[in-house]
Every structure is written in C-alpha cells, then in structure tokens.
Design a protein around this motif. Structure first.
Motif, mmCIF file in Angstrom:
data_model
loop_
_atom_site.group_PDB
_atom_site.id
_atom_site.type_symbol
_atom_site.label_atom_id
_atom_site.label_comp_id
_atom_site.label_asym_id
_atom_site.label_seq_id
_atom_site.Cartn_x
_atom_site.Cartn_y
_atom_site.Cartn_z
ATOM 1 N N THR A 65 0.829 -1.208 0.000
ATOM 2 C CA THR A 65 0.000 0.000 0.000
ATOM 3 C C THR A 65 0.862 1.256 0.000
ATOM 4 O O THR A 65 2.017 1.257 0.436
ATOM 5 C CB THR A 65 -0.910 0.059 1.236
ATOM 6 O OG1 THR A 65 -0.084 0.138 2.407
ATOM 7 C CG2 THR A 65 -1.806 -1.169 1.321
ATOM 8 N N ALA A 111 -10.160 13.707 -2.403
ATOM 9 C CA ALA A 111 -9.447 12.837 -3.343
ATOM 10 C C ALA A 111 -8.322 12.055 -2.677
ATOM 11 O O ALA A 111 -8.135 10.861 -2.952
ATOM 12 C CB ALA A 111 -8.901 13.670 -4.502
ATOM 13 N N GLU A 112 -7.548 12.705 -1.787
ATOM 14 C CA GLU A 112 -6.431 12.017 -1.138
ATOM 15 C C GLU A 112 -6.927 10.876 -0.264
ATOM 16 O O GLU A 112 -6.384 9.763 -0.297
ATOM 17 C CB GLU A 112 -5.613 12.999 -0.298
ATOM 18 C CG GLU A 112 -4.391 12.357 0.347
ATOM 19 C CD GLU A 112 -3.574 13.342 1.164
ATOM 20 O OE1 GLU A 112 -2.429 13.004 1.494
ATOM 21 O OE2 GLU A 112 -4.077 14.441 1.482
ATOM 22 N N ALA A 139 -13.745 4.241 -6.517
ATOM 23 C CA ALA A 139 -13.255 5.625 -6.488
ATOM 24 C C ALA A 139 -14.354 6.603 -6.902
ATOM 25 O O ALA A 139 -14.498 7.674 -6.304
ATOM 26 C CB ALA A 139 -12.039 5.774 -7.393
ATOM 27 N N HIS A 197 -8.221 7.959 -2.392
ATOM 28 C CA HIS A 197 -7.118 7.129 -2.895
ATOM 29 C C HIS A 197 -6.654 6.146 -1.833
ATOM 30 O O HIS A 197 -6.415 4.962 -2.118
ATOM 31 C CB HIS A 197 -5.951 8.018 -3.328
ATOM 32 C CG HIS A 197 -4.734 7.240 -3.727
ATOM 33 N ND1 HIS A 197 -4.654 6.521 -4.903
ATOM 34 C CD2 HIS A 197 -3.548 7.028 -3.079
ATOM 35 C CE1 HIS A 197 -3.477 5.914 -4.975
ATOM 36 N NE2 HIS A 197 -2.794 6.204 -3.872
ATOM 37 N N ALA A 214 -11.688 -1.061 -8.712
ATOM 38 C CA ALA A 214 -11.080 0.091 -8.057
ATOM 39 C C ALA A 214 -11.624 1.411 -8.581
ATOM 40 O O ALA A 214 -11.958 2.316 -7.801
ATOM 41 C CB ALA A 214 -9.565 0.046 -8.227
ATOM 42 N N ASP A 215 -11.750 1.542 -9.906
ATOM 43 C CA ASP A 215 -12.223 2.822 -10.458
ATOM 44 C C ASP A 215 -13.683 3.072 -10.102
ATOM 45 O O ASP A 215 -14.091 4.220 -9.868
ATOM 46 C CB ASP A 215 -11.997 2.897 -11.962
ATOM 47 C CG ASP A 215 -12.656 1.757 -12.731
ATOM 48 O OD1 ASP A 215 -13.164 0.807 -12.105
ATOM 49 O OD2 ASP A 215 -12.660 1.820 -13.982
ATOM 50 N N VAL A 217 -9.356 3.314 -1.424
ATOM 51 C CA VAL A 217 -9.334 2.356 -2.539
ATOM 52 C C VAL A 217 -8.101 1.470 -2.429
ATOM 53 O O VAL A 217 -8.173 0.239 -2.566
ATOM 54 C CB VAL A 217 -9.362 3.091 -3.895
ATOM 55 C CG1 VAL A 217 -9.147 2.095 -5.039
ATOM 56 C CG2 VAL A 217 -10.685 3.828 -4.084
ATOM 57 N N ASP A 218 -6.953 2.093 -2.187
ATOM 58 C CA ASP A 218 -5.694 1.364 -2.056
ATOM 59 C C ASP A 218 -5.777 0.336 -0.923
ATOM 60 O O ASP A 218 -5.313 -0.808 -1.060
ATOM 61 C CB ASP A 218 -4.578 2.370 -1.792
ATOM 62 C CG ASP A 218 -3.189 1.772 -1.891
ATOM 63 O OD1 ASP A 218 -2.935 1.010 -2.845
ATOM 64 O OD2 ASP A 218 -2.347 2.079 -1.023
#
Length: 235
Positions: A65, A190-191, A180, A194, A176-177, A197-198
């Motif tokens: 990760t 957004a951060e 997101a 991410h 994943a997309d 999702v990760d």
C-alpha cells in the motif's frame, strides 16, 4: 502543560524533556509524516528516552500500500536511533462503524476488497496494547502485528450489520475505479479516497489480515468483536 508541534522542531526537545518512554502515534498528513516522525524521534533521543513505541500499520515491511511506505521508512529510522517497539496496528473497526448511518440509508456496504479478510480491532484495544508495552518490560526491539481475533470479509460485515439492525444490507464489490467514483460522488476528498481504494485492494490481497494473536495476548483478553463494535455504535 507542554506544547509540541511536529512542524516546529524547536518545540519538541522542550516538550519531551525528562521523558523516559514515548508513544509516537503516526500523524495523518501523509506527505509530511516521515519528517514529523523523525523530528519526534530525534527529540526523544535528546531527551534520553529508554523506549519509543510507534503505531505503524499491519505488515508494514511487506505491504504494497501507499501508506506502508511512510510507516516502513519510520520503522527503519526508529530502530537505528533508539530502543523501540513497533505496534503494527491493523484496520480500525471504527472505520466501518462510523459509516453505519450511510450504510443504513443506502442499504449496502460498498468496497473493492473482494473476499479479502480483515483483522480489524477497536481503537481502544490498540490503545490498551500500547499502554501495556509502555508500562511492562520485555518489549524492546519487538514488532507486534496487531489485529482482531475474528477476521471478516466485507460481505460478513454487511451480514453483521443486517443481524444487528434487522435491515437487509448487502455488500457491493466494485472494481477500483468504480469504488473511487462512489467515493467522489460522496464528496470524499481525493487524497482520502485514494487511501481507501488502495486499502481495499490490499485487503483483497490479504495484507490486512493477521492470525498472530499478538493483540489479545498483550491486552490479556479477547479483542472486541465486530458484533460488539456494531452494537456499541448503534447504542
């Protein structure tokens, strides 16, 4: 009262003066995390600390990760500088129980973890483990892989919420997309999106699972179960 500011290095030696043991809780600003941690570790060395305990993340030495990079770098620096113990915390049950209102409104748990198993525990359980290593002997140079006794999938999380509330909750597994996009539509920064999702993709690879038993052994009791955490949150 002492003032300590990671962004003001000159404040740290005075804040830690006379400290024998230090619990260094990882900071949340990812791009500044390593610099913050190094400053605190350096100040602990100046203070003559006999032990620094650091809250890292599960499997930090092998995790793929994005978050693991900063934890791994901190661990390496810490272990070179001062007697230490690494508390590799798994995922927090509060990451899920805090989302219960949204889950109940939408009727679904949404993620991208597939059928990966997650060894989550409560913040209180992790905090109790930290207290134990700071107040008892024999922990120097130890690395504890910490997680809940009962791992679960997100499908099992949905089933546990259903059982606790009487409302049918399903798990929706997304690529994943797709996950997101759901997070973006929910106005998740957004951060953070991410990171989430990760993390889910890492769960799918088994990186947030442990059967070490370290957490329950440290605290001397079974860890808080998923069902208990959901019931507490609903109360």
């Amino acid at each position: 009262m002492r003032r300590a500011d990671f962004s003001a290095p000159d404040s740290l030696p005075g804040a830690l003066e006379g400290a024998n043991k230090l619990l260094l809780i990882s900071t949340t600003t990812v791009d500044e995390r390593v610099a913050h941690h190094r400053r605190a570790i350096d100040a602990a060395v100046v203070a003559g600390a006999s032990l620094v305990a650091y809250t890292s993340m599960l499997r930090a030495d092998t995790s793929t990760t994005a978050l693991s990079v900063t934890h791994r770098t901190t661990e390496e620096y810490l272990q070179k500088c001062v007697p230490s113990v690494v508390l590799r915390n798994g995922w927090y049950l509060e990451n899920y129980t805090a989302q219960l209102p949204q889950v109940l409104r939408g009727g679904a748990v949404v993620g991208a973890a597939g059928q990966g198993r997650i060894s989550a525990a409560t913040r209180a359980d992790y905090a109790e483990a930290a207290a134990v290593v700071l107040t008892t002997g024999g922990h120097v140079d130890k690395v504890h892989e910490l997680g809940g006794d009962e791992a679960f999938t997100l499908s099992e999380l949905a089933a546990a919420i259903s059982a606790a509330t009487g409302k049918q909750i399903e798990y929706t597994d997304l690529p994943a997309d797709g996950f997101a996009r759901v997070l973006a539509e929910a106005d998740v920064p957004a951060e953070l999106a991410h990171v989430l999702v990760d993390a889910d993709l890492a769960m799918g690879r088994g990186e947030l699972f442990t059967d070490s038993g370290h957490l329950s052994r440290l605290i001397g009791r079974p860890t808080t179960s998923l069902a208990e955490a959901i019931a507490d949150a609903l109360r």
